[in-house]
Design a protein around this motif. Sequence first.
Motif, short mmCIF file in Angstrom:
data_model
loop_
_atom_site.label_atom_id
_atom_site.label_comp_id
_atom_site.label_asym_id
_atom_site.label_seq_id
_atom_site.Cartn_x
_atom_site.Cartn_y
_atom_site.Cartn_z
N THR A 48 20.06 -12.20 -32.48
CA THR A 48 19.28 -12.81 -31.25
C THR A 48 17.99 -13.33 -31.54
OG1 THR A 48 20.63 -11.19 -30.21
CG2 THR A 48 18.73 -12.06 -29.06
N ALA A 49 17.05 -12.87 -32.26
CA ALA A 49 15.53 -13.16 -32.50
C ALA A 49 15.56 -14.36 -33.29
CB ALA A 49 14.80 -12.21 -33.19
N ALA A 50 16.32 -14.55 -34.20
CA ALA A 50 16.62 -15.60 -35.15
C ALA A 50 17.18 -16.88 -34.43
CB ALA A 50 17.54 -15.41 -36.08
N LYS A 51 17.95 -16.45 -33.34
CA LYS A 51 18.54 -17.76 -32.56
C LYS A 51 17.44 -18.27 -31.84
CE LYS A 51 22.87 -17.84 -31.05
NZ LYS A 51 24.11 -17.65 -30.54
N LYS A 52 16.59 -17.56 -31.29
CA LYS A 52 15.76 -17.83 -30.32
C LYS A 52 14.70 -18.42 -31.05
CE LYS A 52 12.51 -15.48 -26.88
NZ LYS A 52 12.50 -14.35 -26.10
N ILE A 53 14.20 -18.16 -32.12
CA ILE A 53 13.27 -18.79 -33.03
C ILE A 53 13.55 -20.26 -33.25
CG2 ILE A 53 11.88 -19.11 -35.10
CD1 ILE A 53 11.62 -16.02 -35.24
N LEU A 54 14.77 -20.35 -33.75
CA LEU A 54 15.47 -21.78 -33.96
C LEU A 54 15.47 -22.50 -32.76
CD1 LEU A 54 18.20 -20.68 -36.50
CD2 LEU A 54 15.82 -21.92 -36.90
N LYS A 55 15.78 -21.95 -31.41
CA LYS A 55 15.71 -22.77 -30.23
C LYS A 55 14.57 -23.35 -29.93
CE LYS A 55 17.48 -22.43 -25.64
NZ LYS A 55 18.20 -21.26 -24.56
N LEU A 56 13.24 -22.57 -30.38
CA LEU A 56 12.28 -22.86 -29.86
C LEU A 56 11.60 -24.03 -30.78
CD1 LEU A 56 10.73 -19.28 -28.88
CD2 LEU A 56 11.45 -21.10 -27.29
N THR A 57 11.77 -23.71 -31.87
CA THR A 57 11.32 -24.76 -32.99
C THR A 57 12.13 -25.00 -34.25
OG1 THR A 57 9.24 -25.09 -34.31
CG2 THR A 57 9.97 -22.99 -34.10
N ASN A 58 11.90 -25.81 -35.14
CA ASN A 58 12.46 -25.71 -36.30
C ASN A 58 11.60 -26.05 -37.68
OD1 ASN A 58 12.05 -28.57 -36.79
ND2 ASN A 58 13.49 -28.69 -35.14
N LYS A 59 11.93 -26.02 -38.84
CA LYS A 59 10.83 -26.13 -40.05
C LYS A 59 10.15 -27.49 -39.94
CE LYS A 59 14.67 -27.12 -43.48
NZ LYS A 59 15.88 -26.46 -42.80
N GLU A 60 10.94 -28.32 -39.37
CA GLU A 60 10.01 -29.72 -39.28
C GLU A 60 8.79 -29.69 -38.34
OE1 GLU A 60 13.47 -29.65 -39.58
OE2 GLU A 60 13.47 -30.32 -41.54
N THR A 61 8.95 -28.94 -37.00
CA THR A 61 8.14 -29.02 -36.09
C THR A 61 7.30 -27.62 -36.16
OG1 THR A 61 9.91 -28.05 -34.59
CG2 THR A 61 9.37 -30.45 -34.71
N SER A 62 7.54 -26.48 -36.93
CA SER A 62 7.04 -25.26 -36.80
C SER A 62 5.46 -25.55 -37.54
CB SER A 62 7.91 -24.36 -37.88
OG SER A 62 6.97 -23.30 -37.94
N SER A 63 4.77 -24.67 -37.01
CA SER A 63 3.31 -24.63 -37.61
C SER A 63 3.22 -23.73 -38.77
CB SER A 63 2.33 -24.11 -36.55
OG SER A 63 2.64 -22.70 -36.11
N LEU A 64 4.39 -23.05 -39.24
CA LEU A 64 4.47 -22.08 -40.32
C LEU A 64 3.90 -22.48 -41.59
CD1 LEU A 64 5.21 -19.10 -40.28
CD2 LEU A 64 7.72 -19.86 -41.19
N GLU A 65 4.02 -23.68 -42.02
CA GLU A 65 3.58 -24.14 -43.24
C GLU A 65 2.02 -24.27 -43.36
OE1 GLU A 65 3.53 -28.25 -46.08
OE2 GLU A 65 5.37 -27.66 -44.83
#
Length: 461
Positions: free
Chosen positions: A85-102
């Motif tokens: 559930t949490a993983a699906k929610k994260i992917l719905k909110l953003t993805n590796k191209e738009t994420s600020s994680l990097e």
Amino acid sequence: MGVNPPPSFYMKLRKTPKKLGNKMAKETNFTYLIDLVNPYLPDAENTSVEETVRLIIKQSSNNRFAPMPSSSTLNAYASGGISRTAAKKILKLTNKETSSLEEYFSKIGADQLTAIANKLKKRGVSKNVYRGKVPALLAKLFYDTFDRAANRKNKRKQKIPTKSEDKDIFTKTVSDETFSTVFRQVNASEIDAVRNRNAIHAFVLKPELLPFSYTNLKNLVTSNITSYAIARGVSKTDVIGLQAANLLRKYAKSGIPNNLLGELLAYIFLEHEDNALKLYTRAEILKANRTIDSEGIYLKRDQGKTQLILGASQLNNNLENAINNVVKKIATFDNNRSNETVLATDIVDSSILQTQFGEDKSNAIIKLMAPTETDFEDIASYGIFIGYKFTTKLDLDDCTLEEAKEKCRQAINCDLEQAISRLNIVIQQHHWQKSSFYVYLLPFTNAEQDSHAIMKDLIGE
């Protein structure tokens, strides 16, 4: 800021041979990655894995993930992997191209990035990674774990464990042979506002005379101290009552409980009266420096359904104040989402289950909590014990023994009606109608003073 890799870097990652890719998927799971970055995150308030998971969820969703999971859930993610559930929610909110994680990982110090690169090399994740490549690689690895978690088979479709798998889970731990000699049920009813299965019971101590006698109550509590304070998986023959009393004494001194007798009686009534069986209590995990939002977590099977029940209790001389205070407890549970569906596996801490039950049984419990949509209710329910001071305007002196008992029961029936009326109001106010409530009322001569005196007598100070 670190050095961002060229676009070709992502292409190389995408072209990773399938065999190596499978190896990476196995060795770079969410738990491993959390441990890898745990000491190095730039704005971490502490070095706990709970804090690390919180920051990763926050950054990977561009600070859009809300509400943030509870402490117990974050710790469960750290030890058992992020939930579907949490993983699906994260992917719905953003993805590796738009994420600020990097970009977030780029703020880690140069020496620390080098240390992470060396660990990744040693692990065999990437042979030629260096500190400039670490931020992008970490971001990709985390999003790979989100993809795998979001796309894995839904646990809700797994079969219910067999009788042999769960026979030790759905057995009582309470010693209740003398229950009927301690309490008399005056009446039982339902709470009108609740749309799910529910019950409210009014009990009285035998004999129904003031001042109430606590001798049999003390004996019942004493016979259950070990079962309440010690994990279900521990044999009683391995633990003497003195050890359990010492554990509860430390628990009481921790400042966490404010009505230890209430917690014990909630456990006894839930297991005996409603067959809601203990998974773990707050007292028994304190020795591992752990705590949970509720006083205890229970499972109940009823009418083909399995329910997750959170325990709460309150002892107060005023009945209405006792109800109001226990409602405040429920309202502050981090995992209280009774107005929407929830996954029980997001409430129950899987790391505690593994510690208490072992891997096989804890896995069986997880399966029980999410077998199919029709078997497990996707909403938390509550088991509540309320102790209060008995008061009545009826004359209990100028009458026969049986008349005095009957007048006492009449007064408790009035208390039951008052409790139902108040619970109807607060349940509607908090939008808790979908949850189940299992409530137990018990009058004391003086609820606050007597309860402290009883526990002082049983476990000392």
